[in-house]
Design an enzyme around this catalytic site. Structure first.
Site, PDB file in Angstrom:
ATOM      1  N   GLY A 236       0.832  -1.201   0.000  1.00  0.00           N
ATOM      2  CA  GLY A 236       0.000   0.000   0.000  1.00  0.00           C
ATOM      3  C   GLY A 236       0.857   1.236   0.000  1.00  0.00           C
ATOM      4  O   GLY A 236       2.087   1.161   0.162  1.00  0.00           O
TER       5      GLY A 236
ATOM      6  N   HIS B 226       3.264   3.049  18.501  1.00  0.00           N
ATOM      7  CA  HIS B 226       2.780   1.774  17.972  1.00  0.00           C
ATOM      8  C   HIS B 226       3.008   0.649  18.980  1.00  0.00           C
ATOM      9  O   HIS B 226       2.148  -0.201  19.188  1.00  0.00           O
ATOM     10  CB  HIS B 226       3.475   1.437  16.649  1.00  0.00           C
ATOM     11  CG  HIS B 226       2.822   2.078  15.481  1.00  0.00           C
ATOM     12  ND1 HIS B 226       1.702   1.567  14.892  1.00  0.00           N
ATOM     13  CD2 HIS B 226       3.119   3.208  14.802  1.00  0.00           C
ATOM     14  CE1 HIS B 226       1.338   2.348  13.883  1.00  0.00           C
ATOM     15  NE2 HIS B 226       2.175   3.346  13.801  1.00  0.00           N
TER      16      HIS B 226
ATOM     17  N   GLY C  78      -3.280   2.777   5.457  1.00  0.00           N
ATOM     18  CA  GLY C  78      -3.957   1.868   6.378  1.00  0.00           C
ATOM     19  C   GLY C  78      -3.464   0.432   6.233  1.00  0.00           C
ATOM     20  O   GLY C  78      -4.050  -0.491   6.798  1.00  0.00           O
ATOM     21  N   LYS C  79      -2.329   0.256   5.517  1.00  0.00           N
ATOM     22  CA  LYS C  79      -1.831  -1.099   5.280  1.00  0.00           C
ATOM     23  C   LYS C  79      -1.402  -1.808   6.557  1.00  0.00           C
ATOM     24  O   LYS C  79      -1.673  -2.997   6.737  1.00  0.00           O
ATOM     25  CB  LYS C  79      -0.705  -1.098   4.244  1.00  0.00           C
ATOM     26  CG  LYS C  79       0.479  -0.240   4.602  1.00  0.00           C
ATOM     27  CD  LYS C  79       1.437  -0.101   3.422  1.00  0.00           C
ATOM     28  CE  LYS C  79       2.682   0.660   3.855  1.00  0.00           C
ATOM     29  NZ  LYS C  79       2.427   1.994   4.453  1.00  0.00           N
TER      30      LYS C  79
END
Lengths: 175, 175, 175
Positions: free
Chosen positions: A13, A54, A18-19
């Site tokens: 992507g 993350h 949004g991958k």
């Protein structure tokens, strides 16, 4: 993830497509213990913040994180286990790091190609599609684009499923 | 290639996406004598090596190569034959060459548009999708992107089949 | 446009991909009075000519044009009406203008996100996919790419239909 034993999954992507979120959902849906392989290096504060953010999010959900900017295949062989799902995020950062260290790209890619059919873990690779803009004037950027493109073709060929993600929506290219 | 008499095929893709290999397989599957039209100019050693390598590979399989950086439509009219498959690789290099020679782009595209519905050969066009990155700062690059985009729309409209190739995998957009 | 009451439509595509023409056809097929929201600013003669050309073409077909580079959500709320189709062309130019005015991007996007589920008009958004090239060296371009990607994910999530247009051909990603 119906044919989960058939081989790796590749999620391609663009930037902010949004991958990674899509790939994380695939892993979470597997029901397996979740391992995250970060290939990015914390060059600057922006990157460090992003990685920490993350990590915090995933840690809460039970992810185990590994950081490996270069020796990806050796790490994957070490943690390979049929009772694990392993998300590699992402291949393009790995390519960047290999180029910066002047590694032998063909040898590195061949090592990954040799490993993929033997892997027993559920492998999900995330990577940036970078070849759909104007030819870069910078030689290094052109080489990077070529390496990434070749790597994507190889991994896609050995993958059971390939997705192209745009605007958070997955398009199945294979599987 | 089921509806082979219905019109041209357009194969779009990014850098190192595997678009040319996919297009070559389409031609080989046609069973027709195979002609290759190279629009690229051997500007430097890298390009020269790449062209020679491709030529050697294809020659072994019986391909006949034509080189034509500018007068693509005249060449296609000359070699047009219902008993031939002709691969044009690629449209974006043709656009680059036309721009460098300051040709009348609208006239060149109109000539191709006029030829396509009359063509009797099996035509397969390869081209680079270049419009999915950031707007280039360079005016010439922006113009190139505009020309390529308009050409792709026109050729796609007159084609029987259109594919978008990423990571070596074709996605059928039309046909 | 079968499920026309279900929510907005997002049309993504590259430069000169035919995305705006495709979106205009969707609006014309709706049978509703047609409103066009232009977010682009006439910075230079080229842009001014382009805007005028488009306006003339659409005016002949009965379109009503609104120009709003910044306060898009306020405008949409003002003209919102279930008996109207409203085409916003395009989101990426809106992002550019917001960045230039140093607006609070998160707040602007949140305002749009809040409006979309309440909208009563038939909304069609056009936007440029810009994240599929090499990472730009320019920080502002990287930020722009990030903002555009986040906005696309949000609008896609709240849309009933999402299309990716290449070479004038729409690929349905959602709906």
């Amino acid at each position: 993830m119906s044919n989960s034993s058939a081989g790796p999954i590749l999620v391609l992507g663009g930037a902010r497509s949004g991958k990674s979120s899509f790939a994380e959902k695939l892993v979470e849906a597997s029901g397996l213990p979740m391992h995250y392989v970060a290939t990015g290096r914390a060059w600057d504060d922006e990157m460090r913040d992003r990685i920490r953010h993350h990590q915090d999010t995933r840690r809460g959900k039970g992810w185990i994180t590994h950081e490996e900017p270069l020796d990806l295949v050796a790490l994957l062989r070490r943690i390979d286990d049929p009772a694990r799902a392993i998300l590699v995020d992402c291949l393009t950062l790995w390519v960047t790091n290999l180029m910066m260290e002047e590694r032998d790209m063909a040898a590195e890619f061949a090592a990954l190609a040799a490993f993929l059919p033997e892997a027993r873990a559920r492998l999900i690779f995330v990577s940036n599609e970078v070849g759909l803009g104007i030819v870069p004037e910078n030689r290094m950027a052109r080489d990077f684009r070529d390496h990434a493109g070749r790597l994507h073709q190889m991994v896609a060929e050995k993958s059971a499923e390939v997705y192209f993600v745009a605007a958070g929506l997955p398009l199945k290219m294979k599987g």
